[in-house]
Design a protein around this motif. Structure first.
Motif, short mmCIF file in Angstrom:
data_model
loop_
_atom_site.label_atom_id
_atom_site.label_comp_id
_atom_site.label_asym_id
_atom_site.label_seq_id
_atom_site.Cartn_x
_atom_site.Cartn_y
_atom_site.Cartn_z
N ALA A 824 -8.48 -17.94 21.79
CA ALA A 824 -7.94 -17.96 20.43
C ALA A 824 -8.26 -19.29 19.78
CB ALA A 824 -6.43 -17.72 20.44
N LEU A 825 -8.41 -19.28 18.46
CA LEU A 825 -8.61 -20.53 17.73
C LEU A 825 -7.33 -21.35 17.68
CD1 LEU A 825 -10.79 -19.23 14.74
CD2 LEU A 825 -11.56 -20.53 16.75
N GLY A 826 -6.19 -20.68 17.64
CA GLY A 826 -4.90 -21.37 17.71
C GLY A 826 -4.40 -21.39 19.14
N GLN A 827 -3.11 -21.70 19.30
CA GLN A 827 -2.53 -21.71 20.64
C GLN A 827 -2.72 -20.35 21.31
OE1 GLN A 827 1.13 -23.19 18.81
NE2 GLN A 827 1.45 -24.38 20.70
N ARG A 828 -3.09 -20.39 22.55
CA ARG A 828 -3.33 -19.15 23.29
C ARG A 828 -2.04 -18.66 23.94
NH1 ARG A 828 -7.78 -19.48 27.59
NH2 ARG A 828 -6.73 -21.39 28.28
N PRO A 829 -1.88 -17.34 24.03
CA PRO A 829 -0.74 -16.82 24.78
C PRO A 829 -1.11 -16.65 26.25
CG PRO A 829 -1.86 -15.03 23.68
CD PRO A 829 -2.64 -16.28 23.36
N TRP A 830 -0.37 -17.30 27.13
CA TRP A 830 -0.52 -17.05 28.56
C TRP A 830 0.53 -16.01 28.94
CZ3 TRP A 830 3.15 -17.41 32.40
CH2 TRP A 830 2.69 -17.20 33.71
#
Length: 966
Positions: A824-830
């Motif tokens: 993702a360009l923003g924060q990624r979801p783990w």
């Protein structure tokens, strides 16, 4: 063996060790937005389609093992594909599920390798590794680097000839539990396994081996003893009942030497006799209605039909294609477009070895009587039988069938690859090149022959199931008992005396052969150009098959919905090919088939794209269709309303499925209400937002976000820069974007919660609980991304990672448990995930929490062996990872999307090779166990209070839209 995959019905259970459902779901939401639709192709009039051939050699060892060899040097890999001619049809009532259970047991190590089967393969970077069982056969396959072929053959031969000493009661109990959770997972879905079981039980008499489920009954699995399963193996799993296909970077002489060395000393078992075709002749139609916890009614209509290899099997397949095999089919035109009484309709043919099954499926539109849909299906079948297909319909159907085959055999391994084709033909018909006959039958099929096949097979004898919304899930239906579980041991048949062994110089006590050298990574060179309007073009030439693939990608995607109606991006992109230029929706679908083109459009988190796969001799007219789709979508009001109804029904289906229900509510919980990513990761929006979308919204999205100066075009395939650039310039060079196009959405950083949170979603009657836990991590562009993803491989990225080995292999409470983060360009979801049996919900949550805490804190340190395993899986697979055009298209597209350099894959490889336990442990600290967000989807009447008592964090109950209930 982590994730099931099957053709229609209960006929196959499959295993994907490294590709968890979680990874697939995240990839769909966060990765490349457009996936190709059904492959369809038509031979060109001016340039006849090239003959399709898979050259092969074959030989048979003295012990009966048939070996087929195909040489393909395009990548330094070999596909190893072993088919045992043993499936669930060879079982007996009372001992059902044994073939599939043994598929699992054969992944548990062997006498000379007392460990998980996957271990050595992970250390050499194997790809496309899987095992599947269906009614007719069990197969095991993997692609390995050429230098690792000895290892792969040693492993396959050791489990063929030296397995039983490694199977004990503990192993049996463990895999029995895993299989039972696989069964629960398939049943704990809308329209799940119990529905399909009912269909086959009705179509096939009780003594027919297709009448029971490949996965078996719970009672039979419970009753299976150690002696039972060992007798099953001793009876049938010998070289004389198997075919070994070696395809890829190998030649006949090498194959002969290695096959004899590794397999030649394995003694034959009894030879399993071929069963004669047995297609039931049912004298009347039957019907039943079944309640299920589903959002809309569904109609199934099915007939027993011609078996694989039948003289009219190809004609019947063409009949099915015309009836319901494409978006321009008879049922689509009638039920979905004209009458608008169904949201979707399809026809599939499962041509198994002794009988086939043709199944019509229609999802009934809300408010429509299912009887009306059923009647319309019958009318269209009768009309097609009475009149036959038109010449144009028949040609399109032939096109679709040939193109699907041609595109499939680009790969040497995996489902539908060349090794698969050769094995299926050899096992079921005795001729590795039986596909030639099918293609010849395809060419000579006529209107009359297709009409005759439909008349012959689709008369009396159908069974109809109407699934209607109800209060209880279909999983509550009792299983049909064909016989009491077996209590007496099965007789052991004598080995076939015709076969002999050959003494081998192989010393198995030395263990698995070590692979000491590996092929170098050689990523194909890129060529670049820029169109007059600033559009970037990147080309990678591939001339192995006459296909050109192209993807045009635009920044934006789901995140562009910020400030708009949620789901606009996805809905607008889906509407692009519902009519464009001079063609309406059905006309456009028909034109795709005529050209043999795949054309699709869609959106993901950060981008929107349109993709084309064209036959190289039809490239120009295919590009014309592509350009109309991109630049001149019609967005007709009538089509918008039709698709809207389908979309709303789809959202209801997402809420009914526990996995997608969780992925709808989790993102807003992680990102907060006002973030661009605070949307269902399915991209479908909400019922309220989709219900309010108007044509102007779609026009505005198209104008604002499909900007040519921002577009990136990636082309892979049978073309050159000198050819493709003028073709693109002609169709796109004069396209100018809007001067006032909006800026990309701001992706603000979101703070993590100050304490763990738990959200519960009720799924009454659920026999499993779906557990999700997530947290935000740094964007893909962060310098620590490679390190974190590497560390996650230790926790939950591989079959043998900690989560799966705990909840599946040790506890056998789940069919699989994985973790991962998309790009993702923003924060990624783990996100970490497990679907667990309901009575182990709390215990599984506790184990997930314990594993995550130990991973992050280092209280269970990352070991050198774990690092070596993940490093090998991430790097040694790379030389063979770009065998197909799809793989190249995906890699280049991702590199452009996330601003990576052209040599990113080499940098990725180098960083992985430099990884140490200390670096991985430092990356693991990116997770904060004190800030986790948990989502649990299950039967709250059974699990709510125990989950509250566990003390994971503050507990709230929410509905399927994420709204708080208590």
């Amino acid at each position: 063996m982590s994730q099931p995959s099957s053709s229609f019905g209960p006929r196959a259970t499959a295993s994907v060790p490294r590709a968890a459902a979680l990874a697939l779901a995240l990839a769909a939401a966060l990765g490349a937005p457009a996936a190709a639709l059904a492959a369809q192709a038509k031979p060109a009039a001016a340039k006849p389609a090239a003959a399709v051939a898979i050259a092969y050699d074959e030989f048979t060892l003295p012990n009966g093992l048939r070996v087929i060899v195909h040489t393909d040097r395009k990548a330094p890999i070999v596909a190893v594909n072993v088919w045992y001619h043993v499936g669930s049809k060879n079982e007996q009532p009372g001992r059902t599920g044994f073939a599939h259970l043994f598929e699992h047991l054969m992944f548990q190590g062997s006498e000379n390798h007392r460990d998980e089967f996957f271990g050595p393969f992970e250390l050499v970077g194997a790809t496309d590794q899987n095992g599947t069982t269906n009614v007719d056969r069990t197969n095991y396959f993997q692609n390995v680097p050429t230098t690792a072929l000895d290892m792969a053959l040693w492993m396959e031969s050791d489990r063929m000839g030296h397995l039983l000493g490694a199977i004990d009661q503990k192993t049996l109990d463990e895999q029995r539990g895993v299989v039972q959770n696989e069964k629960r997972q398939g049943e704990n879905q809308p329209y799940g396994r119990r529905i399909i079981a009912k269909l086959y039980e009705a179509l096939y008499p009780a003594d027919h081996p297709y009448s029971w489920q490949t996965i078996g009954s719970m009672a039979d699995l419970d009753a299976a003893s150690l002696d039972d399963v060992k007798t099953w193996f001793r009876s049938w799993y010998g070289p004389n009942n198997a075919v070994l296909v070696l395809a890829g970077d190998i030649d006949l002489a090498t194959a002969k030497q290695k096959a004899l060395r590794y397999f030649g000393d394995i003694p034959a078992t009894a030879t399993l006799k071929d069963m004669a075709p047995r297609v039931p002749r049912r004298e009347r139609d039957t019907e039943e209605t079944i309640g299920d916890r589903v959002p809309q009614a569904r109609v199934y209509r099915a007939w027993p039909v011609a078996q694989f290899g039948a003289t009219d099997g190809t004609d019947l397949a063409l009949f099915a294609q015309v009836l319901g095999g494409s978006a321009a089919s008879r049922l689509d035109e009638r039920l979905v477009h004209r009458d608008r009484i169904a949201d979707s309709a399809s026809v599939s043919v499962n041509d198994a070895e002794i009988s086939g099954t043709l199944v019509v499926v229609a999802n009934v539109k809300q408010g429509v009587d299912p009887a009306k849909v059923r009647a319309a299906i019958d009318e269209e079948i009768s009309r097609l039988i009475a009149q036959g297909p038109s010449a144009e319909e028949l040609e399109r159907a032939k096109t679709a069938s040939r193109a699907e085959f041609v595109r499939g055999i680009e790969r040497i391994g995996g489902f539908g690859g060349k090794s698969d084709v050769l094995a299926r033909c050899a096992v079921f018909l005795g001729r590795p090149d039986c596909y030639r006959g099918e293609l010849a039958d395809l060419d000579k099929a006529s209107i009359a022959s297709v009409q005759a096949a439909g008349r012959k097979w689709l008369g009396k004898g159908s069974h109809t199931i109407v699934v209607v919304p109800g209060d209880q899930p279909a999983s509550a239906l009792p299983e049909t008992a064909r016989a009491a579980p077996a209590s007496q041991p099965a007789p052991l048949p004598a080995p076939d005396p015709r076969f002999t062994t050959v003494k081998s110089d192989l010393d198995r006590s030395l263990g698995v052969p070590k692979t000491t050298s590996f092929p170098a990574l050689k990523f194909p060179s890129r060529q670049t150009a820029t169109l007059a309007n600033g559009m970037q073009v990147v080309l990678i030439e591939r001339h192995e098959i006459p296909v050109v693939q192209l993807q045009m990608e635009f920044p934006g995607g789901f995140s562009a919905d910020l400030g708009r109606k949620t789901g606009t991006a996805s809905f607008a992109m889906a509407m692009l090919d519902e009519g464009a230029g001079d063609l309406g929706s059905l006309q456009l679908s028909a034109r795709k088939e005529q050209l043999g083109a795949e054309l699709s459009s869609g959106a993901s988190l950060d981008s929107a794209s349109v993709a084309l796969s064209a036959l190289s001799d039809k490239l120009e007219p295919s590009l014309d269709l592509f350009a109309d789709t991109v630049r001149r979508p019609r967005f007709e009001d009538g089509e918008i309303e039709r698709v809207r109804a389908q979309w709303l029904a789809g959202i209801k289906q997402e809420k009914a499925r526990p996995q997608t229900a969780a992925l709808r509510v989790l993102p807003p919980l992680l990102y907060g209400a006002d973030h661009a990513y605070a949307i269902p990761f399915t991209g479908t929006g909400t019922e309220a937002s989709i219900g309010s979308i108007q044509r102007d919204d779609l026009l505005r999205f198209h104008r604002d976000w499909l900007q040519p100066q921002r577009a990136r075009v990636v082309v892979v395939g049978d073309t050159t820069l000198a050819q493709i650039v003028p073709l693109l310039e002609k169709r796109f060079g004069d396209w100018k974007g809007a001067a006032d196009a909006p800026a990309l959405p701001a992706l603000t950083a979101v703070a993590r919660p100050k304490a763990p949170r738990v959200f519960l979603v009720d799924q009454p009657g659920a026999i499993q609980s779906n557990l999700y836990v997530g947290e935000l991590i740094a964007p893909t562009s962060d310098k620590g991304t490679i390190d974190f993803d590497f560390a996650n491989g230790v926790l939950g990225g591989e079959f043998s990672s900690r989560l799966n080995m705990n909840l599946r292999e040790d506890k056998h409470w789940a069919y699989g448990s994985y973790s991962g983060s998309g790009n993702a360009l923003g924060q990624r979801p783990w996100i970490a995930q497990a679907a667990v049996q309901a009575d182990k919900t709390v215990e599984s949550l506790a184990e997930l929490k314990r594993e995550i805490e130990a991973f992050s804190s280092g209280s269970k340190p990352i070991l050198a062996a774990e690092v070596a395993k993940v490093r090998a899986a991430n790097t040694l697979s790379l030389p063979g990872a770009y065998e197909t055009g799809d793989a190249l298209l995906g890699q280049v597209g991702a590199d452009l999307r996330y601003g990576r350099p052209a040599d990113y894959i080499l940098q990725y490889k180098a960083r992985n090779e430099a990884m140490t336990p200390a670096l991985a442990q430092a990356a693991a600290k990116a997770l904060d166990p004190a800030a986790l967000t948990w989502v649990v989807v299950g039967d709250l009447s059974k699990i709510e209070q125990p989950v509250r008592a566990l003390g994971l964090g503050e507990v709230k109950v929410i509905d399927s839209d994420g709204k708080p209930l208590r």
